[in-house]
Design an enzyme around this catalytic site. Structure first.
Site, short mmCIF file in Angstrom:
data_model
loop_
_atom_site.label_atom_id
_atom_site.label_comp_id
_atom_site.label_asym_id
_atom_site.label_seq_id
_atom_site.Cartn_x
_atom_site.Cartn_y
_atom_site.Cartn_z
N GLU A 74 31.47 -45.41 -8.40
CA GLU A 74 31.80 -44.99 -9.76
C GLU A 74 33.21 -44.40 -9.84
O GLU A 74 33.42 -43.34 -10.44
CB GLU A 74 30.75 -43.98 -10.26
CG GLU A 74 29.37 -44.60 -10.33
CD GLU A 74 28.30 -43.67 -10.90
OE1 GLU A 74 28.44 -42.45 -10.76
OE2 GLU A 74 27.34 -44.19 -11.50
N GLU B 160 18.20 -35.64 -16.33
CA GLU B 160 19.28 -36.45 -16.91
C GLU B 160 18.79 -37.57 -17.85
O GLU B 160 19.25 -37.66 -18.98
CB GLU B 160 20.11 -37.04 -15.77
CG GLU B 160 21.16 -38.02 -16.25
CD GLU B 160 22.01 -38.58 -15.12
OE1 GLU B 160 21.81 -38.21 -13.95
OE2 GLU B 160 22.90 -39.39 -15.42
N ASP C 250 18.97 -45.61 -10.83
CA ASP C 250 19.52 -44.27 -11.06
C ASP C 250 18.54 -43.37 -11.79
O ASP C 250 18.69 -43.16 -12.99
CB ASP C 250 20.83 -44.41 -11.87
CG ASP C 250 21.63 -43.11 -11.91
OD1 ASP C 250 21.35 -42.22 -11.09
OD2 ASP C 250 22.54 -43.00 -12.75
#
Ligand SMILES: *[C@@H]1O[C@H](CO)[C@@H](O)[C@H](O)[C@H]1NC(C)=O
Ligand SMILES: *[C@@H]1O[C@H](CO)[C@@H](O)[C@H](O)[C@H]1NC(C)=O
Ligand SMILES: *[C@@H]1O[C@H](CO)[C@@H](O)[C@H](O)[C@H]1NC(C)=O
Ligand SMILES: *[C@@H]1O[C@H](CO)[C@@H](O)[C@H](O)[C@H]1NC(C)=O
Ligand SMILES: *[C@@H]1O[C@H](CO)[C@@H](O)[C@H](O)[C@H]1NC(C)=O
Ligand SMILES: *[C@@H]1O[C@H](CO)[C@@H](O)[C@H](O)[C@H]1NC(C)=O
Ligand SMILES: *[C@@H]1O[C@H](CO)[C@@H](O)[C@H](O)[C@H]1NC(C)=O
Ligand SMILES: *[C@@H]1O[C@H](CO)[C@@H](O)[C@H](O)[C@H]1NC(C)=O
Ligand SMILES: *[C@@H]1O[C@H](CO)[C@@H](O)[C@H](O)[C@H]1NC(C)=O
Ligand SMILES: *[C@@H]1O[C@H](CO)[C@@H](O)[C@H](O)[C@H]1NC(C)=O
Ligand SMILES: *[C@@H]1O[C@H](CO)[C@@H](O)[C@H](O)[C@H]1NC(C)=O
Ligand SMILES: *[C@@H]1O[C@H](CO)[C@@H](O)[C@H](O)[C@H]1NC(C)=O
Length: 837
Positions: free
Chosen positions: A297, A403, A375
């Site tokens: 990333e 998240e 993820d």
């Protein structure tokens, strides 16, 4: 009978609590006078150094006995008679002072021995922090009113039981929903580290022995001289609780400090890291190690210089090795992909990158693997990388901060999700290969292994941003210690420690917590399609189309006929072939793939029949309606606890569960409308798109308000909301009510944008009936990542119970905009008792 009555009286005395002491409260125990025979009258802590965890344990025992029983007990540090004493220390020190133990317990690193015979208690640690773990376990028993005589050794399943904090140097926290960093502010380490010590206490109480204090997206300024000294202060603040600190590294740091390269094989780079590591150990002699996110990333890494990830990891391993430190090297490495390539798959990346490197990492490197291949989604299959590294130590990465799972604004008790992975048998070489036995090091005979939990606590007194989400932090520690434990029994320990022993409280919170992850999966993303949240913006509310049409590879491949990722070897991405044969063949075949992962592995028609008999599309509709309905019951369950929990915590949880009940309907409607629109297939039960109790704001008579086409469309009822014509114009929307006369719950769906606080007033026949402010995100009442748009993140429902109306009454809502927020409104609903719409 009398006992039961007394019990009730004591339970009435629940003191106000802001959440700061979490589950380590030492609240007074009802009827404690019955148990005085079991309370020691002396504490003997066999260490005189104030920074020793053994010394800390003495203080904790003293505070605990005072808090739970109201009994003052002195702490001694030298040999005293063992009768009616708690003696605590390391096994070695105990043996020196009291002589050899009769039956020496078998203890591994961090393990402890706990024995209680009435008021004679022995707590012995393999090391100092282990003794402290034993003290917390003993106090946990007492606080739960458990006075059993016990004598047992407790050993952790794995040596690495760490927390990761994603704190930035400026004090913000990536994916943190509980306030600012307790460690950093304005580029440096905060002066007052009291909260760091209090955090270490919570962590030690559940056996966590290490913490990475800064974000994996690291900033090299952490390594300047001032900040290294600051790290020494953080370590000092946490050391009395036996929690060692480590840091995340920016791979390119040498270049940022003036070297021309960060090539891991360049001698000047090696020397630079050797120097930095030495400087760090001067300030933090017991530093746990480094965490590295490289070539991921946008983070720099060894691939820049055509070096392998193993060469990158070993650079740090060699620098740390003389000090006994370890490198946690994240397996979260993947590239941007092109969706037009049917065989491209981000899920393949970890095995593709790391399997060829098996055996090339130094012994003090641990590859840190997220539980699933993508993820932290609401459901993923177990990462196949756990099955593919036999000569490399591994740890599982779990996410405590929510998240993709409601950001602490939705109750989601996570251990049942984690257990789908920890208990999964990968059948390597057709032999039992359960993930928890792989990460413990046992299955492949590895020296290291364990867990990393991404917690992201902040300055909020509730640590995580919400009291109920503390159960996830508590349970993470308990499972890191012993992953075979049962999530429900861990939860119940947490409930008793946090809220006391009332069985109504125990049963209600157990029920809502155990139902919470299945409910969230039902209203967010089913059948293995992943959490259908907005992956390009906040990761919070619904936005299914954000998954596709970009390079991030979290695709659903949904079109008007079909949905799902074909991950078969036969015709798809080949991902299923990354598992050992027994597991691979299960997922390869649609007939043996479990329904809850169908769309993870297969691309099918919406009309494909599941094992359950429903079609895929009807399952989506049914699951979303049922999940949202379950979320309404959490609120009802909680309301039965009024008076049984202190008002401060009662109101905090009430506010959040009310919000969740509303937002679960936002999710339900968005996802069902989206797939209804895409597939054109109606809901057999005729719920989707039919809302008999709603009045769309755009259909009211508007003055100062105008219709607004919301994007994504499915996050507004009838795709349309209203906004004021400017952000200084007061808007009015009115209508004549056609409902039968009666009493209703009035639900108002509005959008709460970040950047302004609108005010709303509601009138029935010109009499003001209700009012509210859209202040949930601006003053951080909720804490989720806010949005500046009308969308699935900002969509919010508020409900006013018991509103009396007569047929023909005039309903009017007046919206005053604030800042950028144009008093947005979606619809109102008049709900008769028992109706959810
Ligand atoms: C007491 O604690 C200190 C600090 O943790 C440690 O260095 C020392 O070895 C301990 N002493 C004994 C006798 O265990
Ligand atoms: C009391 O604590 C011990 C030790 O943790 C445990 O084995 C036992 O099951 C507990 N008893 C009850 C009734 O919870
Ligand atoms: C932040 O640090 C800079 C120097 O690095 C200093 O000038 C500034 O006053 C600090 N700001 C705050 C709010 O402490
Ligand atoms: C380290 O960085 C911080 C934050 O930028 C700064 O306040 C401090 O002065 C720096 N220290 C040194 C020695 O450069
Ligand atoms: C340090 O922080 C603690 C906890 O937040 C607070 O109670 C205390 O007053 C602070 N100390 C100073 C000197 O500011
Ligand atoms: C490492 O430290 C030594 C001794 O302080 C110094 O001479 C050398 O320049 C440093 N190397 C690098 C690459 O910073
Ligand atoms: C990268 O390294 C590999 C193996 O070490 C080598 O075969 C290849 O030629 C290198 N590529 C470049 C561009 O240096
Ligand atoms: C904690 O968070 C809640 C919600 O995010 C907020 O209402 C409260 O003000 C925060 N408290 C502190 C002390 O940060
Ligand atoms: C096989 O893959 C192609 C794309 O390469 C896809 O269009 C087709 O639907 C797949 N067939 C089956 C039976 O899934
Ligand atoms: C999927 O639907 C299409 C179009 O209705 C149909 O032609 C095809 O046979 C279906 N496939 C399966 C496997 O049922
Ligand atoms: C839905 O929105 C359209 C366009 O904004 C509007 O014409 C229509 O009246 C609305 N339907 C209802 C039921 O309010
Ligand atoms: C209206 O919104 C603009 C930005 O869209 C903002 O700059 C302005 O301050 C707002 N006006 C008021 C009165 O809040």
């Amino acid at each position: 009978m009398i006992r039961a009555l007394l019990f009730q009286v004591f339970l009435g005395l629940v003191a106000a609590d802001n959440g700061l002491s979490a589950w380590v409260r030492y609240a007074p125990l009802a009827n404690s006078h019955h148990f005085h025979y079991a309370i020691p009258s002396k504490i003997v802590a066999l260490n005189t150094t104030e920074t020793s965890p053994v010394y800390t344990a003495g203080q904790e025992l003293q505070d605990g006995l005072q808090g739970i029983f109201g009994k003052q007990v002195t702490v001694e540090h030298a040999k005293c008679p063992a009768a009616s004493s708690v003696v605590i220390g390391t096994v070695d020190e105990y043996t020196k002072v009291y002589g050899k133990l009769q039956n020496s317990p078998e203890l591994v690193e961090d393990g402890f021995w706990l024995s209680t015979k009435g008021s004679e208690v022995q707590i012995l640690g393999q090391n100092e922090r282990a003794a402290l773990y034993g003290a917390f376990e003993y106090l946990s028993m007492l606080a739960q009113g458990n006075f059993s005589q016990v004598a047992y050794a407790s050993n952790p399943s794995a040596p690495i039981r760490w927390i990761n904090q994603w704190d930035n140097m400026d004090g913000s926290i990536e994916r943190g929903y509980g306030g600012q960093s307790i460690f950093f502010s304005n580029g440096t380490i905060v002066q007052n580290l009291t909260r760091a010590t209090e955090y270490a206490r919570l962590l030690a109480s559940v056996g966590i022995n290490g913490i990475i204090v800064n974000n994996v997206n690291a900033n090299s300024s952490l390594l300047n001289e001032t900040n290294i000294i600051g790290l020494g202060r953080i370590a000092d603040a946490m050391r009395p609780y036996g929690v060692r600190i480590g840091i995340s590294l920016d791979f390119a740091s040498p270049m940022e400090y003036g070297l021309p390269t960060f090539d891991p094989l360049d001698p000047s780079v090696i020397e630079w890291w050797t120097n930095k590591t030495e400087a760090l150990y001067q300030q933090v002699p017991d530093m746990a190690g480094y965490l590295v996110k490289a070539d991921s990333e946008g983070q720099p890494g060894p691939l820049t210089y055509n070096r392998t990830l193993a060469q990158g990891g070993n650079l740090f391993a060699k620098a740390l090795q003389p000090y006994g430190g370890i490198v946690m090297f994240r397996a979260f490495v993947y590239n941007q992909l092109n969706e037009s390539d049917w065989r491209a798959d981000r899920a393949n990346a970890a095995v593709d990158f790391f399997k060829p490197l098996d055996g090339e990492f130094d012994d003090n490197v641990v590859v840190q693997i997220k539980y699933g291949p993508i993820d932290f989604q609401v459901r993923e299959p177990t990462s196949p990388l756990f099955a593919n590294l036999h000569k490399t130590s591994t740890a599982i990465e779990l996410e405590i901060t929510q998240e993709y799972l409601g950001q602490q604004c939705h109750l989601v008790y996570l251990p049942p999700l984690w257990k789908t992975v920890l208990d999964f048998d990968l059948r390597v070489d057709n032999k039992s290969s359960i993930v928890r036995n792989i990460i413990s090091g046992q299955r492949f005979n590895r020296p290291l292994g364990g867990s990393a939990g991404v917690a992201n606590v902040g300055t909020n007194t509730t640590w995580l941003g919400s009291i109920l989400s503390q159960s996830n932090l508590y349970a993470y520690g308990r499972l890191a210690w012993q992953p075979a434990q049962d999530p429900e029994s861990i939860l119940q320990d947490w409930i008793r420690l946090t809220f006391g022993l009332d069985t109504n409280v125990l049963n209600a919170i157990t029920q809502m917590s155990m139902e919470s992850w299945p409910a969230y999966e039902n209203y967010s993303g089913n059948l293995g399609i992943q959490t259908l949240t907005d992956i390009l913006y906040t990761h919070y509310g619904p936005n299914p189309q954000s998954q596709d049409g970009n390079g991030w590879g979290q695709w659903t491949r949904a079109d008007h006929l079909t949905i799902g990722m074909d991950r078969t070897v036969t015709n798809g991405t080949g991902f299923s072939g990354q598992y050992p044969p027994e597991v691979a063949s299960m997922y390869e075949d649609i007939a043996t793939t479990p329904d809850n992962l169908l769309l993870w592995f297969h691309h099918v028609n919406y009309t494909h029949p599941l094992h359950s008999g429903e079609t895929v599309i009807q399952h989506f509709y049914n699951a979303h309606y049922s999940g949202a309905l379950t979320a309404q019951t959490f609120l009802q369950l909680w309301q039965t606890l009024k008076g049984k929990i202190d008002p401060e915590r009662y109101e905090e949880v009430l506010f959040r569960l009310t919000y969740q009940a509303g937002h679960s309907i936002v999710w339900r409607d968005a996802i069902t409308n989206f797939y209804n629109n895409l597939s054109g297939i109606p809901d057999e039960a005729q719920r989707v798109g039919h809302h008999p109790w709603r009045i769309e704001a755009e259909s009211m008579t508007l003055s100062g308000y105008m219709p607004y086409a919301v994007s994504p469309f499915e996050t507004a009822s009838n795709y349309t909301a209203i906004v004021t014509t400017s952000n200084t114009t007061v808007g009015t929307a009115s209508t004549v009510l056609a409902y039968p006369s009666g009493t209703y719950d009035l639900a108002v769906n509005f959008y709460d944008l970040y950047g302004g606080i609108s005010e709303y007033k509601i009138y029935i026949n010109d009499k003001q009936t209700a009012a509210f402010s859209a202040d949930y995100v601006d003053v951080a009442r909720l804490g989720h990542t806010p949005s500046i748009y009308l969308d699935g993140h900002s969509a919010t429902r508020i409900t006013f119970p018991g509103v009396k109306v007569a047929k023909g009454d005039t309903f009017k809502i007046v919206g005053t905009p604030g800042g950028i927020e144009p008093a947005p409104l979606d619809y109102v609903a008049f709900l008769p008792a028992g109706v959810v719409d």
